[in-house]
Design an enzyme around this catalytic site. Structure first.
Site, short mmCIF file in Angstrom:
data_model
loop_
_atom_site.label_atom_id
_atom_site.label_comp_id
_atom_site.label_asym_id
_atom_site.label_seq_id
_atom_site.Cartn_x
_atom_site.Cartn_y
_atom_site.Cartn_z
N CYS A 172 -9.85 -5.97 5.23
CA CYS A 172 -8.92 -5.56 5.52
C CYS A 172 -8.75 -5.02 7.02
O CYS A 172 -9.87 -4.32 7.48
CB CYS A 172 -8.37 -4.34 4.44
SG CYS A 172 -6.92 -3.06 5.37
N TRP A 224 -8.22 -0.81 -5.54
CA TRP A 224 -9.29 -1.15 -5.23
C TRP A 224 -10.51 -0.14 -5.67
O TRP A 224 -9.92 0.95 -5.72
CB TRP A 224 -9.45 0.02 -3.46
CG TRP A 224 -8.61 -0.76 -1.90
CD1 TRP A 224 -7.26 -0.21 -1.68
CD2 TRP A 224 -8.84 -2.05 -2.24
NE1 TRP A 224 -6.96 -0.82 -0.84
CE2 TRP A 224 -7.48 -2.16 -0.74
CE3 TRP A 224 -9.06 -3.36 -1.75
CZ2 TRP A 224 -7.24 -3.66 -0.38
CZ3 TRP A 224 -9.21 -4.18 -1.35
CH2 TRP A 224 -8.97 -4.46 -0.54
N ARG A 245 1.36 1.90 -3.05
CA ARG A 245 0.55 1.35 -2.52
C ARG A 245 -1.34 2.11 -2.37
O ARG A 245 -0.42 2.46 -1.08
CB ARG A 245 0.56 -0.23 -2.69
CG ARG A 245 -0.15 -0.39 -2.46
CD ARG A 245 0.27 -2.41 -1.70
NE ARG A 245 1.27 -2.18 -0.10
CZ ARG A 245 0.41 -1.89 0.41
NH1 ARG A 245 -1.37 -2.41 0.94
NH2 ARG A 245 1.59 -2.11 1.75
N VAL A 246 -2.12 1.77 -2.48
CA VAL A 246 -3.58 2.02 -2.39
C VAL A 246 -3.48 1.63 -1.26
O VAL A 246 -3.82 0.73 -1.64
CB VAL A 246 -3.59 3.17 -3.57
CG1 VAL A 246 -5.61 3.55 -2.85
CG2 VAL A 246 -3.49 3.71 -4.44
N TYR A 287 1.81 -10.39 8.76
CA TYR A 287 2.27 -10.05 7.49
C TYR A 287 3.97 -9.86 6.45
O TYR A 287 3.84 -10.72 6.20
CB TYR A 287 1.54 -8.09 7.31
CG TYR A 287 0.55 -8.71 6.88
CD1 TYR A 287 -0.25 -8.39 5.34
CD2 TYR A 287 -0.85 -8.14 8.04
CE1 TYR A 287 -1.85 -8.51 5.51
CE2 TYR A 287 -1.60 -7.93 7.97
CZ TYR A 287 -2.22 -6.93 6.41
OH TYR A 287 -3.44 -7.38 6.59
#
Length: 321
Positions: free
Chosen positions: A60, A93, A125-126, A191
């Site tokens: 990431c 994750w 979203r985590v 993105y």
């Protein structure tokens, strides 16, 4: 309209609109809380070496920033580092890289456990990076832009001797404007290209991305780093996108006007940073490729991970020193 990878973050016209950061607490040198205490009335957690754990994924770019800054400033002993698997399952994750599939300090198998311990109703979203309090298991912050700035400013008393000044006070106005442009058009721009579900949204993002890369090439043609002759936070933020460009964004996200290796100034600049201690040694191309190509089924339904590109060029002379 094409199927969206993240439908909750896709607008009616097919544009990717990133969700806001849910946890915006800050560890602050001037917190009114005592050691071991929670956030004070202003939401400031006490500065304590060894108390907080930085959860990151090597794939990431947002989390990669925090890991680079932590290392450059010599905060390795002050802030623990937890690494999640580059492949997410339906619960997000996961700590499958650790023995027993649990982070050895936090004792959790999924980062989502810390999110829900902090906000039981969280439904977004985590994301990583996440700074987690080891005493309570609560997420202090997933506010990635503020997190790295705080490492430079609030954690100063714990910096190593001779640590770089990544966010110089006299440059902040100019830096903040530049970093905002880079975020909009490059960091998040890739993105916006990759997750667009309409041609118009993709075209707009693609055009802005390469216009900004051209402007950055021009800027860097006359100076070594974005702000002059010293590395700053701005360079960290640009690097984590550039280092993923050919491996993921060029093909997977359709950012294909040029490869990074075909942009001479930016390619030399990126190699210069890659070969600087604290940058290239934090890069894991295997994790990068497996994450992007393996966890976006709306974009890559086969899940096939490409064998290329050849990464040997990152070690070649850059000529910018």
């Amino acid at each position: 309209m094409a199927r969206a990878q993240f439908s909750a973050e896709t607008s009616a016209d097919g544009a990717f609109v990133r969700q806001p950061n849910r946890f915006t607490g800050r560890v602050a040198a001037d917190s009114d809380s005592p050691p071991g205490g929670g956030p004070d009335a202003q939401g400031r957690w006490p500065l304590e070496a060894g108390r907080y754990r930085l959860v990151w994924c090597q794939a990431c770019p947002w989390a990669h920033r925090a890991a680079i800054v932590r290392g450059l400033l010599g905060l390795d002993d002050a802030i623990g580092l937890a690494t999640v698997d580059p492949i997410r399952d339906e619960r997000g994750w996961r700590f499958t890289l650790d023995p027993g599939g649990r982070d050895p300090v936090l004792g959790i198998a999924y980062l989502s456990e810390a999110y829900l311990a902090t906000d039981p109703g969280y439904g977004g979203r985590v994301t990583v990076p996440a700074l987690v309090d080891t005493l309570t298991g609560r997420v202090v912050s997933n506010d990635y832009p503020q997190l790295t700035l705080d490492l430079s400013t609030q954690w100063r008393s714990l910096h190593r001797a001779g640590a770089p000044e990544l966010y110089p006070a006299e440059l902040r106005v100019e830096m903040d404007a530049l970093m905002a442009d880079i975020h909009r058009d490059v960091n998040n721009g890739v993105y916006r290209c990759g997750f667009a579900t309409s041609q118009t949204a993709y075209d707009e993002a693609f055009t802005a991305l390469f216009a900004r890369l051209d402007a950055l090439s021009e800027r860097l043609s006359g100076q070594r780093y974005l702000m002059g002759d010293a590395i700053t936070e701005a360079d960290v933020r640009l690097f984590t996108t550039l280092v993923r460009f050919d491996a993921a964004y060029h093909g997977h996200f359709k950012c294909n006007r040029h490869k990074l290796t075909e942009l001479p100034v930016l390619w030399a600049y990126a190699r210069d940073l890659f070969q600087t201690p604290g940058f290239g040694d934090t890069v894991n191309f295997d994790h990068i490729k497996r994450h992007y190509y393996g966890t976006h089924p709306a974009i890559n339904p086969t899940g096939i991970v490409p064998l290329g590109p050849d990464t040997a060029g990152w070690a070649t002379p850059h000529g910018r020193g």
